[in-house]
Design an enzyme around this catalytic site. Structure first.
Site, PDB file in Angstrom:
ATOM      1  N   ASP A   1       0.849  -1.178   0.000  1.00 42.32           N
ATOM      2  CA  ASP A   1       0.000   0.000   0.000  1.00 42.32           C
ATOM      3  C   ASP A   1       0.897   1.244   0.000  1.00 42.32           C
ATOM      4  OD1 ASP A   1      -2.461   1.547   0.409  1.00 42.32           O
ATOM      5  OD2 ASP A   1      -1.702   1.857   2.437  1.00 42.32           O
TER       6      ASP A   1
ATOM      7  N   ASP B   1      -0.279   5.151   0.877  1.00 40.20           N
ATOM      8  CA  ASP B   1      -0.565   6.118   1.937  1.00 40.20           C
ATOM      9  C   ASP B   1      -0.779   5.431   3.277  1.00 40.20           C
ATOM     10  OD1 ASP B   1      -0.837   8.719   0.333  1.00 40.20           O
ATOM     11  OD2 ASP B   1      -2.146   7.357  -0.755  1.00 40.20           O
TER      12      ASP B   1
END
Length: 223
Positions: A18, A20
């Protein structure tokens, strides 16, 4: 999570990360952007609680009537792409991406953001750009659906069951589990450890706390 450690017994052929909250801290920019957007579309910001890790399109779908959703989605994209101030690389993220690239471990960033937003934040932070970046622009159903993780694994040419996922949100972890990804690592930048342990086999403050070793183009995580 029962039996979670066994998922890490063998090295992983692919790594799905991922963006953020996992590799970069963009919370200040995100909050500024969405508060501005809420003001423009008369949405109570409290209605955004619990939406971390969910795509903007899915957030908006739950907040606004159909006739304004496209306009609202375009607007939040404009606001967020223009605001890359205060975005910082989280501990260990730059080093991990560099090590994976140097060892030719198949690696992808899989994010809930759109393509333009992801590229803006990667460029702003100077992170190593992996060969594959999957965004909400690339799938019909983004997180919390499993589609982004499945696409990331497919583009890497790796079975999801041979992939390690590193994520900070419950929505992203649920999606990765549904996609059949074998190893789930959670970082505690946005969610409490107690919540994350419901889904992840390993929970760490950040990726700098991961104990990893590259073996012949594969990544081993020591639990």
């Amino acid at each position: 999570m029962p039996g979670a450690s066994s998922a890490f017994d063998a090295p992983f052929k692919g790594v799905l990360l991922d963006l953020d909250g996992t590799l970069v801290d963009s919370i200040a920019a995100v909050e500024r952007s969405w508060l501005r957007w809420c003001g423009e579309f008369a949405v109570d910001p409290m209605r955004l609680r619990g939406m971390h890790g969910v795509t903007a399109a899915n957030v908006i779908e739950g907040l606004l009537p159909p006739e304004v959703r496209e306009q609202a989605h375009q607007r939040i994209r404009e606001i967020e792409v223009a605001d890359v101030d205060d975005i910082v690389v989280l501990p260990g993220a730059a080093e991990l991406l560099r090590a994976l690239a140097d060892a030719s471990v198949p690696t992808a960033i899989v994010t809930s953001g759109t393509r333009d937003l992801a590229e803006a934040r990667i460029a702003a932070t100077g992170l190593v750009h992996p060969p594959v970046v999957v965004t909400a622009s690339d799938v019909e159903r983004g997180k919390p659906w499993p589609d982004p993780w499945l696409l990331g694994a497919r583009l890497l040419g790796v079975d999801p069951g041979e992939c390690l996922v590193i994520e900070d949100s419950m929505a992203g972890l649920r999606a990765a589990r549904e996609a059949g990804c074998r190893g789930l690592v959670a970082v505690t930048s946005t969610t409490t450890p107690e919540e994350l342990r419901e889904l992840a086999g390993v929970v760490v403050p950040d990726v700098a706390h991961l104990s990893t070793q590259v073996e012949q183009g594969r990544l081993r995580v020591h639990v």
